[in-house]
Design an enzyme around this catalytic site. Sequence first.
Site, PDB file in Angstrom:
ATOM      1  N   HIS A  49      47.507  46.196  37.866  1.00  0.00           N
ATOM      2  CA  HIS A  49      46.292  46.264  38.684  1.00  0.00           C
ATOM      3  C   HIS A  49      45.114  45.896  37.794  1.00  0.00           C
ATOM      4  O   HIS A  49      44.806  46.595  36.831  1.00  0.00           O
ATOM      5  CB  HIS A  49      46.113  47.675  39.260  1.00  0.00           C
ATOM      6  CG  HIS A  49      45.081  47.738  40.331  1.00  0.00           C
ATOM      7  ND1 HIS A  49      43.732  47.735  40.071  1.00  0.00           N
ATOM      8  CD2 HIS A  49      45.212  47.785  41.680  1.00  0.00           C
ATOM      9  CE1 HIS A  49      43.065  47.798  41.206  1.00  0.00           C
ATOM     10  NE2 HIS A  49      43.942  47.822  42.203  1.00  0.00           N
ATOM     11  N   HIS A  69      43.983  40.590  42.377  1.00  0.00           N
ATOM     12  CA  HIS A  69      43.715  41.759  41.532  1.00  0.00           C
ATOM     13  C   HIS A  69      44.951  42.612  41.252  1.00  0.00           C
ATOM     14  O   HIS A  69      44.882  43.525  40.436  1.00  0.00           O
ATOM     15  CB  HIS A  69      42.624  42.634  42.160  1.00  0.00           C
ATOM     16  CG  HIS A  69      43.145  43.488  43.276  1.00  0.00           C
ATOM     17  ND1 HIS A  69      43.473  42.982  44.516  1.00  0.00           N
ATOM     18  CD2 HIS A  69      43.430  44.805  43.312  1.00  0.00           C
ATOM     19  CE1 HIS A  69      43.931  43.960  45.268  1.00  0.00           C
ATOM     20  NE2 HIS A  69      43.921  45.079  44.570  1.00  0.00           N
TER      21      HIS A  69
END
Length: 178
Positions: free
Chosen positions: A96, A81
């Site tokens: 992110h 992620h």
Amino acid sequence: LPTDTPSLSMHEIEEAKIAPRDLKDEVVFSPISGQVLDLTSVNDPVFSSEMMGKGAAILPAEGRVYAPADGTLSLVAETGHAYGIETRDGGEILIHIGIDTVSLGGKHFDVKVHAAQQVKKGDLLGTFDIAGIKSEQLDPTVMVIVTNTLNYSSIKTIPSFRQTVGVGEQLLALNTAE
């Protein structure tokens, strides 16, 4: 402690934390295709407050994330992620993917790189399943953050907010002097 060690004032310590290291003006390219959003509008106070740095957010159109510049991967989250890259010109960029997606433990993500790897702008870093993330009731918005924001005099989003951007198109202008 050795007595010949000079003591540093708090001001000197703070200056050292933000001292630029051979920074150059640079452009950070979009690591993903989608709709550009104002970072301050994302539904996460850590990002929207710009606590981690200035940048932009992108509502992704596809689940592939690419290197936004030439550099070295300083972070590759096992969960897929998040990616950090130290660019050749001194930028420290955090990508992110999604909000609270670390909670998925890697589900819906496939990492294609490793930390300390040298990358070129446009190299595939990983893939993610947008529909899968949404099915978990999570927001797939991608944040592109300049974590060493304080080293720059300005960081500007190049496209207009709500505009669509493609992979490899100009996203952020990092300037060392006004």
